[in-house]
Design a protein around this motif. Sequence first.
Motif, PDB file in Angstrom:
ATOM      1  N   ALA A  72      -0.978  92.962  25.160  1.00  0.00           N
ATOM      2  CA  ALA A  72      -2.307  92.323  25.129  1.00  0.00           C
ATOM      3  C   ALA A  72      -3.318  93.140  24.341  1.00  0.00           C
ATOM      4  N   ASN A  73      -3.069  94.428  24.183  1.00  0.00           N
ATOM      5  CA  ASN A  73      -4.029  95.318  23.522  1.00  0.00           C
ATOM      6  C   ASN A  73      -3.616  95.731  22.119  1.00  0.00           C
ATOM      7  N   ALA A  74      -2.657  95.060  21.527  1.00  0.00           N
ATOM      8  CA  ALA A  74      -2.170  95.429  20.200  1.00  0.00           C
ATOM      9  C   ALA A  74      -3.272  95.351  19.156  1.00  0.00           C
ATOM     10  N   LYS A  75      -3.318  96.343  18.294  1.00  0.00           N
ATOM     11  CA  LYS A  75      -4.306  96.389  17.221  1.00  0.00           C
ATOM     12  C   LYS A  75      -3.622  96.768  15.911  1.00  0.00           C
ATOM     13  N   ALA A  76      -4.254  96.380  14.812  1.00  0.00           N
ATOM     14  CA  ALA A  76      -3.744  96.720  13.485  1.00  0.00           C
ATOM     15  C   ALA A  76      -4.192  98.113  13.140  1.00  0.00           C
ATOM     16  N   ILE A  77      -3.378  99.085  13.492  1.00  0.00           N
ATOM     17  CA  ILE A  77      -3.718 100.490  13.243  1.00  0.00           C
ATOM     18  C   ILE A  77      -2.696 101.100  12.310  1.00  0.00           C
ATOM     19  N   LEU A  78      -3.182 101.715  11.223  1.00  0.00           N
ATOM     20  CA  LEU A  78      -2.284 102.361  10.263  1.00  0.00           C
ATOM     21  C   LEU A  78      -2.050 103.819  10.667  1.00  0.00           C
ATOM     22  N   ALA A 105      -8.941  85.559  14.190  1.00  0.00           N
ATOM     23  CA  ALA A 105      -7.669  86.267  14.373  1.00  0.00           C
ATOM     24  C   ALA A 105      -7.781  87.711  13.904  1.00  0.00           C
ATOM     25  N   LEU A 106      -8.520  87.926  12.809  1.00  0.00           N
ATOM     26  CA  LEU A 106      -8.714  89.285  12.308  1.00  0.00           C
ATOM     27  C   LEU A 106      -9.433  90.153  13.339  1.00  0.00           C
ATOM     28  N   ARG A 107     -10.481  89.602  13.909  1.00  0.00           N
ATOM     29  CA  ARG A 107     -11.224  90.363  14.918  1.00  0.00           C
ATOM     30  C   ARG A 107     -10.374  90.606  16.157  1.00  0.00           C
ATOM     31  N   TRP A 108      -9.519  89.654  16.489  1.00  0.00           N
ATOM     32  CA  TRP A 108      -8.672  89.773  17.674  1.00  0.00           C
ATOM     33  C   TRP A 108      -7.707  90.956  17.567  1.00  0.00           C
ATOM     34  N   VAL A 109      -7.283  91.243  16.317  1.00  0.00           N
ATOM     35  CA  VAL A 109      -6.360  92.366  16.126  1.00  0.00           C
ATOM     36  C   VAL A 109      -7.078  93.623  15.638  1.00  0.00           C
ATOM     37  N   GLY A 110      -8.402  93.610  15.669  1.00  0.00           N
ATOM     38  CA  GLY A 110      -9.167  94.817  15.388  1.00  0.00           C
ATOM     39  C   GLY A 110      -9.553  95.055  13.944  1.00  0.00           C
ATOM     40  N   VAL A 111      -9.429  94.036  13.076  1.00  0.00           N
ATOM     41  CA  VAL A 111      -9.812  94.181  11.666  1.00  0.00           C
ATOM     42  C   VAL A 111     -11.267  93.748  11.505  1.00  0.00           C
ATOM     43  N   LYS A 112     -12.101  94.616  10.932  1.00  0.00           N
ATOM     44  CA  LYS A 112     -13.529  94.330  10.828  1.00  0.00           C
ATOM     45  C   LYS A 112     -13.998  94.029   9.409  1.00  0.00           C
ATOM     46  N   SER A 113     -13.121  94.229   8.427  1.00  0.00           N
ATOM     47  CA  SER A 113     -13.530  94.020   7.041  1.00  0.00           C
ATOM     48  C   SER A 113     -12.505  93.165   6.292  1.00  0.00           C
ATOM     49  N   LYS A 114     -12.931  91.979   5.869  1.00  0.00           N
ATOM     50  CA  LYS A 114     -12.046  91.115   5.084  1.00  0.00           C
ATOM     51  C   LYS A 114     -11.700  91.756   3.741  1.00  0.00           C
ATOM     52  N   LYS A 115     -12.669  92.441   3.152  1.00  0.00           N
ATOM     53  CA  LYS A 115     -12.448  93.070   1.856  1.00  0.00           C
ATOM     54  C   LYS A 115     -11.366  94.128   1.946  1.00  0.00           C
ATOM     55  N   ARG A 116     -11.468  94.972   2.950  1.00  0.00           N
ATOM     56  CA  ARG A 116     -10.441  96.002   3.126  1.00  0.00           C
ATOM     57  C   ARG A 116      -9.083  95.349   3.414  1.00  0.00           C
ATOM     58  N   LEU A 155      -7.933  92.426   2.505  1.00  0.00           N
ATOM     59  CA  LEU A 155      -7.350  91.822   1.303  1.00  0.00           C
ATOM     60  C   LEU A 155      -6.794  92.864   0.336  1.00  0.00           C
ATOM     61  N   ASN A 156      -7.336  94.046   0.373  1.00  0.00           N
ATOM     62  CA  ASN A 156      -6.915  95.097  -0.564  1.00  0.00           C
ATOM     63  C   ASN A 156      -5.918  96.085   0.030  1.00  0.00           C
ATOM     64  N   ASP A 157      -5.399  95.761   1.217  1.00  0.00           N
ATOM     65  CA  ASP A 157      -4.481  96.689   1.876  1.00  0.00           C
ATOM     66  C   ASP A 157      -3.274  95.938   2.455  1.00  0.00           C
ATOM     67  N   PRO A 158      -2.190  95.808   1.688  1.00  0.00           N
ATOM     68  CA  PRO A 158      -0.995  95.104   2.176  1.00  0.00           C
ATOM     69  C   PRO A 158      -0.441  95.693   3.469  1.00  0.00           C
ATOM     70  N   ASP A 159      -0.487  97.026   3.606  1.00  0.00           N
ATOM     71  CA  ASP A 159       0.019  97.649   4.833  1.00  0.00           C
ATOM     72  C   ASP A 159      -0.786  97.213   6.050  1.00  0.00           C
ATOM     73  N   LEU A 160      -2.086  97.094   5.880  1.00  0.00           N
ATOM     74  CA  LEU A 160      -2.945  96.646   6.977  1.00  0.00           C
ATOM     75  C   LEU A 160      -2.622  95.200   7.345  1.00  0.00           C
ATOM     76  N   GLN A 161      -2.348  94.388   6.344  1.00  0.00           N
ATOM     77  CA  GLN A 161      -1.991  92.991   6.610  1.00  0.00           C
ATOM     78  C   GLN A 161      -0.696  92.891   7.408  1.00  0.00           C
ATOM     79  N   ASP A 162       0.288  93.699   7.053  1.00  0.00           N
ATOM     80  CA  ASP A 162       1.554  93.684   7.772  1.00  0.00           C
ATOM     81  C   ASP A 162       1.364  94.161   9.212  1.00  0.00           C
ATOM     82  N   LYS A 163       0.541  95.198   9.388  1.00  0.00           N
ATOM     83  CA  LYS A 163       0.262  95.694  10.729  1.00  0.00           C
ATOM     84  C   LYS A 163      -0.502  94.649  11.555  1.00  0.00           C
TER      85      LYS A 163
END
Length: 213
Positions: free
Chosen positions: A207-213, A100-111, A113-121
Amino acid sequence: MRKRFMKLSVLLLVATFVVSGFSSKKEYNSSSMFTTDIVGELADVPFEYEVNMKSHHSVPFVGKSLEGFSSDVGFQESSNNYKAVNRLGYVGKYQFGWSALRWVGVKSKKRFLNDPDLQDKAFEALIAKNKFVLRDYITSYAGKVIGGVKVTESGLVAAAHLGGAGNVMKFLCSDGDNVFADANNVPITKYMKQFANYDLTSIPANANAKAIL
């Protein structure tokens, strides 16, 4: 003479005791429950509904808005703990798996976990993607009762978050016979009921939504 003096002394003491026992001075209960001259602030005694109120119902009340949906799903998944990691490796407030993380464009679990704004996005991006994948099913089934569950857009999106959009489609196409449950034995029908009737119109299907801050 000495004995007489002692008798008089005893009588005097008795008389003094009796008089003091009938004194007109008022008595006050010493218990703090009845004390009126309290120094400092009074304790705030909660109402019954406040005592029974669950933590995800605390103020400010966000109701059935997108914010309410995010907060309530987050509470169900991790008690709204952005640092949560479960035994299966799902991470964050919304318990994302790696796919699911990769599907929304997140490449780092560490980042992540340490970024609440990224999680919400990421959660908002996942809503947009699931709305796109399920768009025809939302149009066809919304308002109907399938397998004893009333179908709503937000209920389907929440169920897709739990078990994937594919398993939501199988449930609908089987007329409620095929009910997927996750590793904790939670069925998608629970999420369909629990998260029904939230307003997610502020997030369009994409269909192209990504987690972008």
